[in-house]
Design a protein around this motif. Structure first.
Motif, short mmCIF file in Angstrom:
data_model
loop_
_atom_site.label_atom_id
_atom_site.label_comp_id
_atom_site.label_asym_id
_atom_site.label_seq_id
_atom_site.Cartn_x
_atom_site.Cartn_y
_atom_site.Cartn_z
N THR A 1 0.89 -1.52 -0.49
CA THR A 1 -0.21 0.12 0.28
C THR A 1 1.04 0.92 -0.25
O THR A 1 0.53 2.76 -0.10
CB THR A 1 -0.71 -0.28 0.57
N HIS A 2 2.46 1.16 0.22
CA HIS A 2 2.39 2.38 0.65
C HIS A 2 4.75 2.22 -0.05
O HIS A 2 5.05 1.03 -0.29
CB HIS A 2 3.41 2.91 1.64
N THR B 1 8.42 3.62 0.49
CA THR B 1 9.03 3.96 1.93
C THR B 1 10.05 4.59 1.45
O THR B 1 11.07 4.24 0.46
CB THR B 1 9.07 2.64 2.60
N LEU C 1 6.17 7.37 4.47
CA LEU C 1 5.93 6.72 3.97
C LEU C 1 5.09 7.89 2.51
O LEU C 1 4.78 8.98 2.25
CB LEU C 1 4.87 5.79 3.78
N GLU C 2 4.91 7.00 1.24
CA GLU C 2 3.69 7.65 0.28
C GLU C 2 2.97 6.95 -0.47
O GLU C 2 2.82 5.69 -0.33
CB GLU C 2 3.81 8.19 -0.98
N ALA C 3 1.20 7.01 0.34
CA ALA C 3 0.53 5.76 -0.59
C ALA C 3 0.10 5.17 -1.73
O ALA C 3 0.63 6.76 -2.82
CB ALA C 3 -0.91 6.51 0.58
#
Length: 259
Positions: free
Chosen positions: A187-188, A190, A242-244
């Motif tokens: 989902t992300h 890193t 994090l980046e979704a």
């Protein structure tokens, strides 16, 4: 009397010792004030029988274990220059059947949007993974930045590549230590935000904070060996931002074999 300054950084520590074990070296580099929020900091029910873990720590009752661990945590937080905050979720063995982390969700909803939140990865620790999932979900629902994720120690630190630049890639492949990280990657994206190998002064300060949690040392050593060795798993700390990439609905936290 002026109200206490709001925290600029909140560290979600599933249990009383997790912040010290995982982040004591890094905490002085984070924006202050720093609050260490023990999610499972609630008082056990008066009639709760003492858990197997707490008997291994030398306690005769659930109430005695909670009082002692709360005092240990206060001492560790003082050494780390952080403020102690306890949420009212009882520890796993003392939690009512079907208990959820609604108190954690409510706490996160009250934080200003610019608060830096650190949540545990959850390597082979279902309680830790549940905290990560709640933090990701609630902050996403609020439109707030996602939490930074820290590698929980000593669990993640048993990775052979631990403390090297290859640690993240190794977690993405490991079937022993990396399942929680692999789940996060669904989902992300890193990015390593902090990769700290403690120098002698940082190590001495971290060791002192960890030793405050003296009731836990014997059973943790039985499970993790010489985890307090200078070259052991606590010597390095790792944090990702994090980046979704997909909705973080997630599956229920699952257990996995200890590293």
């Amino acid at each position: 009397m002026a109200p206490p300054a709001r925290p600029r950084t909140v560290v979600l520590s599933p249990h009383f010792d997790d912040a010290a074990l995982s982040l004591a070296g890094l905490l002085p580099e984070l924006p202050g004030p720093v609050d260490i929020v023990t999610v499972h900091g609630g008082v056990p029910a008066p009639d709760a029988p003492v858990s197997w873990w707490d008997t291994q720590c030398g306690f005769s009752s659930a109430a005695e274990a909670h009082r002692a661990r709360r005092a240990e945590d206060a001492a560790a937080c003082a050494l780390m220059g952080a403020r102690q905050v306890l949420l009212d979720h009882a520890d796993g063995p003392y939690a009512p059947e079907g208990a959820t982390l609604d108190g954690l969700a409510a706490f996160l909803r009250e934080l200003p949007d610019d608060t830096l939140v650190l949540a545990p990865l959850g390597s082979n620790q279902p309680d830790h993974e549940a905290v990560r999932r709640v933090a990701l979900r609630v902050l996403a629902d609020l439109g707030a930045p996602p939490p930074w994720i820290y590698a929980d120690l000593p669990y993640t630190g048993h990775l052979p590549e631990w403390g090297t630049p290859a640690a993240s890639d190794a977690l993405a492949r490991s079937s022993r230590c990396g399942l929680a990280y692999q789940d996060l990657l669904t989902t992300h994206r890193t990015t390593v935000r902090h990769a700290l190998t403690l120098d002698d002064a940082q190590w001495a300060a971290k060791r002192a904070a960890v030793l405050c949690h003296g009731s836990q040392l014997a059973p943790v050593a039985e499970e993790h060996g010489g985890f307090l060795a200078r070259t052991g798993p606590l010597r390095a700390e790792l944090v990702w931002s994090l980046e979704a990439t997909a909705p973080a609905a997630g599956r229920p936290a699952e257990g996995s074999p200890a590293c």
